[in-house]
Design a protein around this motif. Structure first.
Motif, PDB file in Angstrom:
ATOM      1  N   LEU A 166     -14.540  13.157 -31.961  1.00  0.00           N
ATOM      2  CA  LEU A 166     -14.976  12.903 -30.585  1.00  0.00           C
ATOM      3  C   LEU A 166     -15.612  14.142 -29.967  1.00  0.00           C
ATOM      4  CD1 LEU A 166     -12.025  10.778 -29.132  1.00  0.00           C
ATOM      5  CD2 LEU A 166     -14.337  10.013 -29.658  1.00  0.00           C
ATOM      6  N   GLY A 167     -15.014  15.304 -30.208  1.00  0.00           N
ATOM      7  CA  GLY A 167     -15.567  16.535 -29.667  1.00  0.00           C
ATOM      8  C   GLY A 167     -16.952  16.823 -30.209  1.00  0.00           C
ATOM      9  N   LEU A 168     -17.135  16.685 -31.525  1.00  0.00           N
ATOM     10  CA  LEU A 168     -18.443  16.922 -32.138  1.00  0.00           C
ATOM     11  C   LEU A 168     -19.470  15.893 -31.661  1.00  0.00           C
ATOM     12  CD1 LEU A 168     -17.326  17.751 -35.792  1.00  0.00           C
ATOM     13  CD2 LEU A 168     -18.161  19.353 -34.059  1.00  0.00           C
ATOM     14  N   GLY A 175     -25.964  17.929 -26.402  1.00  0.00           N
ATOM     15  CA  GLY A 175     -26.863  18.950 -26.941  1.00  0.00           C
ATOM     16  C   GLY A 175     -26.310  20.342 -26.725  1.00  0.00           C
ATOM     17  N   GLN A 176     -26.142  21.066 -27.826  1.00  0.00           N
ATOM     18  CA  GLN A 176     -25.557  22.409 -27.732  1.00  0.00           C
ATOM     19  C   GLN A 176     -26.443  23.345 -26.915  1.00  0.00           C
ATOM     20  OE1 GLN A 176     -24.459  24.101 -31.486  1.00  0.00           O
ATOM     21  NE2 GLN A 176     -24.235  26.169 -30.686  1.00  0.00           N
ATOM     22  N   LEU A 179     -26.102  22.880 -23.197  1.00  0.00           N
ATOM     23  CA  LEU A 179     -24.852  23.438 -22.683  1.00  0.00           C
ATOM     24  C   LEU A 179     -24.914  24.953 -22.605  1.00  0.00           C
ATOM     25  CD1 LEU A 179     -22.241  21.243 -24.613  1.00  0.00           C
ATOM     26  CD2 LEU A 179     -22.818  21.111 -22.195  1.00  0.00           C
ATOM     27  N   GLY A 180     -25.750  25.566 -23.414  1.00  0.00           N
ATOM     28  CA  GLY A 180     -25.871  27.016 -23.405  1.00  0.00           C
ATOM     29  C   GLY A 180     -24.624  27.720 -23.902  1.00  0.00           C
ATOM     30  N   LEU A 181     -23.973  27.131 -24.919  1.00  0.00           N
ATOM     31  CA  LEU A 181     -22.726  27.692 -25.441  1.00  0.00           C
ATOM     32  C   LEU A 181     -22.971  28.367 -26.782  1.00  0.00           C
ATOM     33  CD1 LEU A 181     -20.261  24.746 -24.683  1.00  0.00           C
ATOM     34  CD2 LEU A 181     -20.593  26.828 -23.343  1.00  0.00           C
ATOM     35  N   GLU A 184     -18.920  30.008 -30.989  1.00  0.00           N
ATOM     36  CA  GLU A 184     -17.482  30.177 -30.764  1.00  0.00           C
ATOM     37  C   GLU A 184     -17.002  29.277 -29.620  1.00  0.00           C
ATOM     38  OE1 GLU A 184     -19.622  32.630 -30.964  1.00  0.00           O
ATOM     39  OE2 GLU A 184     -19.116  33.548 -32.894  1.00  0.00           O
ATOM     40  N   ARG A 185     -17.828  29.187 -28.557  1.00  0.00           N
ATOM     41  CA  ARG A 185     -17.467  28.336 -27.420  1.00  0.00           C
ATOM     42  C   ARG A 185     -17.516  26.852 -27.795  1.00  0.00           C
ATOM     43  NH1 ARG A 185     -14.475  30.943 -23.795  1.00  0.00           N
ATOM     44  NH2 ARG A 185     -15.528  32.759 -22.913  1.00  0.00           N
ATOM     45  N   VAL A 186     -18.468  26.503 -28.654  1.00  0.00           N
ATOM     46  CA  VAL A 186     -18.538  25.111 -29.121  1.00  0.00           C
ATOM     47  C   VAL A 186     -17.271  24.750 -29.878  1.00  0.00           C
ATOM     48  CG1 VAL A 186     -19.725  23.542 -30.697  1.00  0.00           C
ATOM     49  CG2 VAL A 186     -21.048  25.025 -29.175  1.00  0.00           C
TER      50      VAL A 186
END
Length: 206
Positions: A166-168, A175-176, A179-181, A184-186
């Motif tokens: 679910l998280g992925l 969209g990663q 999110l600007g993450l 490591e934050r992802v």
């Protein structure tokens, strides 16, 4: 109280109402082929309920508000007839899985999973460690309820797998880059989503 009724269920007079219910259910499952033993278990269970109702009326014990006794119907107005509607039936397999948690059953898992979520978010490269502790905590909290280790392990493993997926999925949909993450934050975000699901499993399943 009649101690023999408690002995029939393998309990004592200090046992909580939830423990009485769990013992009755477990013993009935074990004696499906013995109608006499089943009748004895049901009789002991009914006797305990009636005794606790009497003690409640005398103000000696407090019974959970969710437990309804016949006495409560007499307190309502009798001016108009009341039409009783059939209660919705919950599937048996779902009743075996769902739990009605007490405050402590929700409070302690909440504290543990919040601490692990903070560890995953604020400590670099600790997501995997926090997830490992989350799985162990889920197994512990589930096994504490009915002492079924392998069932608790299966629920924890299933919650881990579904939570990660679910998280992925959520991150891929948003969209990663949007999110600007950082990576490591992802990973931390996926871990937190998974921990949220594991918290639900450990609090509301058994």
């Amino acid at each position: 109280m009649n101690e023999s009724n408690y002995k029939t269920l393998g309990l004592d007079e200090s046992s909580s109402f939830e423990e009485v219910q769990v013992a009755r259910k477990r013993l009935l499952e074990e004696c499906n082929s013995d109608p006499q033993q089943k009748e004895a278990i049901e009789a002991a269970y009914d006797a305990i309920l009636m005794e606790r109702l009497r003690m409640r009326q005398e103000g000696k014990i407090k019974v959970p508000d969710r437990i309804r006794f016949a006495e409560k119907t007499s307190e309502s107005s009798t001016s108009a007839p009341r039409v009783s509607l059939p209660a919705p039936q919950t599937p048996g397999w779902l009743q075996d899985w769902l739990d009605t948690p007490s405050r402590d059953d929700i409070l302690w898992p909440s504290v543990v999973f919040l601490a692990l979520a903070a560890l995953a978010w604020f400590t670099v490269n600790s997501s995997a460690t926090a997830l490992g502790f989350s799985v162990a905590a889920t197994i512990f909290f589930l096994n504490r309820k009915e002492h079924k280790f392998w069932r608790s392990f299966a629920f924890a493993a299933g919650g881990l797998l579904i939570g990660v997926l679910l998280g992925l999925l959520a991150i891929s949909l948003v969209g990663q880059q949007s999110l600007g993450l950082s990576p490591e934050r992802v990973n931390a975000l996926v871990a937190i989503v998974t921990m949220t699901l594991l918290w639900f499993v450990s609090s509301f399943l058994r």
